[in-house]
Design a protein around this motif. Structure first.
Motif, PDB file in Angstrom:
ATOM      1  N   ALA A   1     -42.473  45.185   7.350  1.00  0.00           N
ATOM      2  CA  ALA A   1     -43.246  45.276   6.238  1.00  0.00           C
ATOM      3  C   ALA A   1     -44.161  45.859   6.155  1.00  0.00           C
ATOM      4  O   ALA A   1     -44.974  46.144   4.754  1.00  0.00           O
ATOM      5  CB  ALA A   1     -43.495  43.404   6.113  1.00  0.00           C
ATOM      6  N   ALA A   2     -44.945  46.462   7.477  1.00  0.00           N
ATOM      7  CA  ALA A   2     -46.156  47.215   7.077  1.00  0.00           C
ATOM      8  C   ALA A   2     -45.786  48.632   6.650  1.00  0.00           C
ATOM      9  O   ALA A   2     -46.902  49.067   6.213  1.00  0.00           O
ATOM     10  CB  ALA A   2     -46.655  47.168   8.513  1.00  0.00           C
TER      11      ALA A   2
ATOM     12  N   TRP B   1     -40.190  41.841  12.034  1.00  0.00           N
ATOM     13  CA  TRP B   1     -40.331  41.854  10.575  1.00  0.00           C
ATOM     14  C   TRP B   1     -41.627  42.353  10.095  1.00  0.00           C
ATOM     15  O   TRP B   1     -41.766  43.187   9.160  1.00  0.00           O
ATOM     16  CB  TRP B   1     -40.601  40.476  10.184  1.00  0.00           C
ATOM     17  CG  TRP B   1     -40.097  40.447   8.667  1.00  0.00           C
ATOM     18  CD1 TRP B   1     -41.372  39.999   7.585  1.00  0.00           C
ATOM     19  CD2 TRP B   1     -38.979  40.414   7.716  1.00  0.00           C
ATOM     20  NE1 TRP B   1     -41.001  40.167   6.392  1.00  0.00           N
ATOM     21  CE2 TRP B   1     -39.509  40.430   6.579  1.00  0.00           C
ATOM     22  CE3 TRP B   1     -37.700  40.862   7.988  1.00  0.00           C
ATOM     23  CZ2 TRP B   1     -38.764  40.471   5.227  1.00  0.00           C
ATOM     24  CZ3 TRP B   1     -36.954  40.959   6.801  1.00  0.00           C
ATOM     25  CH2 TRP B   1     -37.569  41.030   5.527  1.00  0.00           C
ATOM     26  N   ASP B   2     -42.692  41.854  10.544  1.00  0.00           N
ATOM     27  CA  ASP B   2     -44.161  42.386  10.161  1.00  0.00           C
ATOM     28  C   ASP B   2     -44.174  43.992  10.486  1.00  0.00           C
ATOM     29  O   ASP B   2     -44.815  44.511   9.456  1.00  0.00           O
ATOM     30  CB  ASP B   2     -45.249  41.673  11.063  1.00  0.00           C
ATOM     31  CG  ASP B   2     -45.226  40.114  10.607  1.00  0.00           C
ATOM     32  OD1 ASP B   2     -44.654  39.768   9.739  1.00  0.00           O
ATOM     33  OD2 ASP B   2     -45.970  39.405  11.704  1.00  0.00           O
ATOM     34  N   ARG B   3     -43.656  44.328  11.453  1.00  0.00           N
ATOM     35  CA  ARG B   3     -43.650  46.048  11.420  1.00  0.00           C
ATOM     36  C   ARG B   3     -43.027  46.765  10.384  1.00  0.00           C
ATOM     37  O   ARG B   3     -43.433  47.380   9.911  1.00  0.00           O
ATOM     38  CB  ARG B   3     -43.210  46.315  12.671  1.00  0.00           C
ATOM     39  CG  ARG B   3     -42.874  47.788  13.295  1.00  0.00           C
ATOM     40  CD  ARG B   3     -42.395  47.958  14.685  1.00  0.00           C
ATOM     41  NE  ARG B   3     -42.568  49.518  14.969  1.00  0.00           N
ATOM     42  CZ  ARG B   3     -41.763  49.826  16.092  1.00  0.00           C
ATOM     43  NH1 ARG B   3     -41.119  49.140  16.845  1.00  0.00           N
ATOM     44  NH2 ARG B   3     -41.663  51.302  16.383  1.00  0.00           N
TER      45      ARG B   3
ATOM     46  N   ASP C   1     -40.932  37.722  14.224  1.00  0.00           N
ATOM     47  CA  ASP C   1     -41.958  37.898  13.425  1.00  0.00           C
ATOM     48  C   ASP C   1     -42.589  39.467  13.713  1.00  0.00           C
ATOM     49  O   ASP C   1     -42.953  40.183  12.750  1.00  0.00           O
ATOM     50  CB  ASP C   1     -43.150  37.013  13.465  1.00  0.00           C
ATOM     51  CG  ASP C   1     -42.799  35.709  13.011  1.00  0.00           C
ATOM     52  OD1 ASP C   1     -41.849  35.629  12.227  1.00  0.00           O
ATOM     53  OD2 ASP C   1     -43.353  34.498  13.143  1.00  0.00           O
ATOM     54  N   ASP C   2     -42.679  39.753  14.881  1.00  0.00           N
ATOM     55  CA  ASP C   2     -43.395  41.201  15.161  1.00  0.00           C
ATOM     56  C   ASP C   2     -42.552  42.259  14.557  1.00  0.00           C
ATOM     57  O   ASP C   2     -42.796  43.228  14.000  1.00  0.00           O
ATOM     58  CB  ASP C   2     -43.642  41.416  16.666  1.00  0.00           C
ATOM     59  CG  ASP C   2     -42.390  41.424  17.439  1.00  0.00           C
ATOM     60  OD1 ASP C   2     -41.565  40.388  17.253  1.00  0.00           O
ATOM     61  OD2 ASP C   2     -42.526  42.152  18.449  1.00  0.00           O
TER      62      ASP C   2
ATOM     63  N   ALA D   1     -39.517  51.431  12.660  1.00  0.00           N
ATOM     64  CA  ALA D   1     -39.618  49.989  12.085  1.00  0.00           C
ATOM     65  C   ALA D   1     -37.999  49.689  11.717  1.00  0.00           C
ATOM     66  O   ALA D   1     -37.579  48.666  11.981  1.00  0.00           O
ATOM     67  CB  ALA D   1     -40.545  49.918  10.890  1.00  0.00           C
TER      68      ALA D   1
ATOM     69  N   GLU E   1     -41.801  45.762  -0.251  1.00  0.00           N
ATOM     70  CA  GLU E   1     -40.820  44.718  -0.619  1.00  0.00           C
ATOM     71  C   GLU E   1     -39.500  44.953  -0.857  1.00  0.00           C
ATOM     72  O   GLU E   1     -38.476  44.561  -0.492  1.00  0.00           O
ATOM     73  CB  GLU E   1     -41.369  43.604  -1.279  1.00  0.00           C
ATOM     74  CG  GLU E   1     -40.787  42.223  -1.267  1.00  0.00           C
ATOM     75  CD  GLU E   1     -41.277  41.185  -1.903  1.00  0.00           C
ATOM     76  OE1 GLU E   1     -41.013  40.803  -3.226  1.00  0.00           O
ATOM     77  OE2 GLU E   1     -42.478  40.793  -1.326  1.00  0.00           O
TER      78      GLU E   1
END
Length: 145
Positions: free
Chosen positions: A111-112, A107-109, A104-105, A86, A116
Motif C-alpha cells: 500500500a505504500a 499489505w502495508d508495504r 499487515d506488514d 512489494a 489503491e
C-alpha cells in the motif's frame, strides 16, 4: 503426464469468464510486473505449464533472464525495485494464504508503493494467476513440445 481434460472445450463459458478477468488484469497491471507476479505464484504452486509460459512470455517481452531466474529467491536478489519487491511479497502472501490471511506488514508495504486502484488490480492479478494454476495443475495442462 497426459492432459486429463481441456477446460476450454469442457467448460467454455467458465474458461471465457476467467479469461475476461485476465484481460482486465493485463489492461491494468504493468506487463513486466505482471509476468514476475505470474511466474512467482506459478513457482510457489509448482505449475510447470504456467512457469514455462510466463517465463517464455517475459523473455519475449524483453525481460532479463537473470531476473527471471532470481524470482525464485527474490528476497535476496538485488535485481528488483521496491515496487516489484512489494508485489512479490504480496504474491507470496496471497498464494500461500494461511489462516491469518495477508500479514499487515506485507499489505502495508504494498500500500505504500501502489495506489489503491493499482493495489486492487494487483490483488486481482495474483488471484487470477492462482486460479489459472488451479485449473492447469489438476487437469495436467500439457506443456508445448
Amino acid at each position: 503426464m497426459t492432459q486429463r481434460i481441456d477446460m476450454a472445450t469442457a467448460a467454455p463459458d467458465g474458461y471465457r469468464a476467467v479469461y475476461a478477468v485476465e484481460q482486465y488484469v493485463q489492461a491494468n497491471v504493468d506487463h513486466q510486473l505482471l509476468e514476475l507476479v505470474k511466474l512467482r505464484a506459478s513457482m510457489i504452486n509448482e505449475c510447470s505449464f504456467c512457469v514455462d509460459m510466463h517465463s517464455q512470455d517475459a523473455l519475449k517481452a524483453g525481460e532479463d533472464s537473470r531476473r527471471l531466474f532470481a524470482v525464485a529467491a527474490w528476497q535476496e536478489a538485488p535485481f528488483f525495485s521496491e515496487e516489484e519487491r512489494a508485489a512479490l511479497a504480496l504474491t507470496d502472501a496471497i498464494t500461500r494464504l494461511g489462516n491469518d490471511g495477508v500479514p499487515d506488514d506485507v499489505w502495508d508495504r504494498a500500500a505504500a508503493v501502489w495506489s489503491e486502484q493499482q493495489l486492487a488490480a494487483l490483488v486481482i492479478a495474483i488471484g487470477t494467476i492462482n486460479l489459472w494454476n488451479r485449473i492447469a495443475i489438476p487437469t495436467r495442462k500439457a506443456l508445448p513440445e
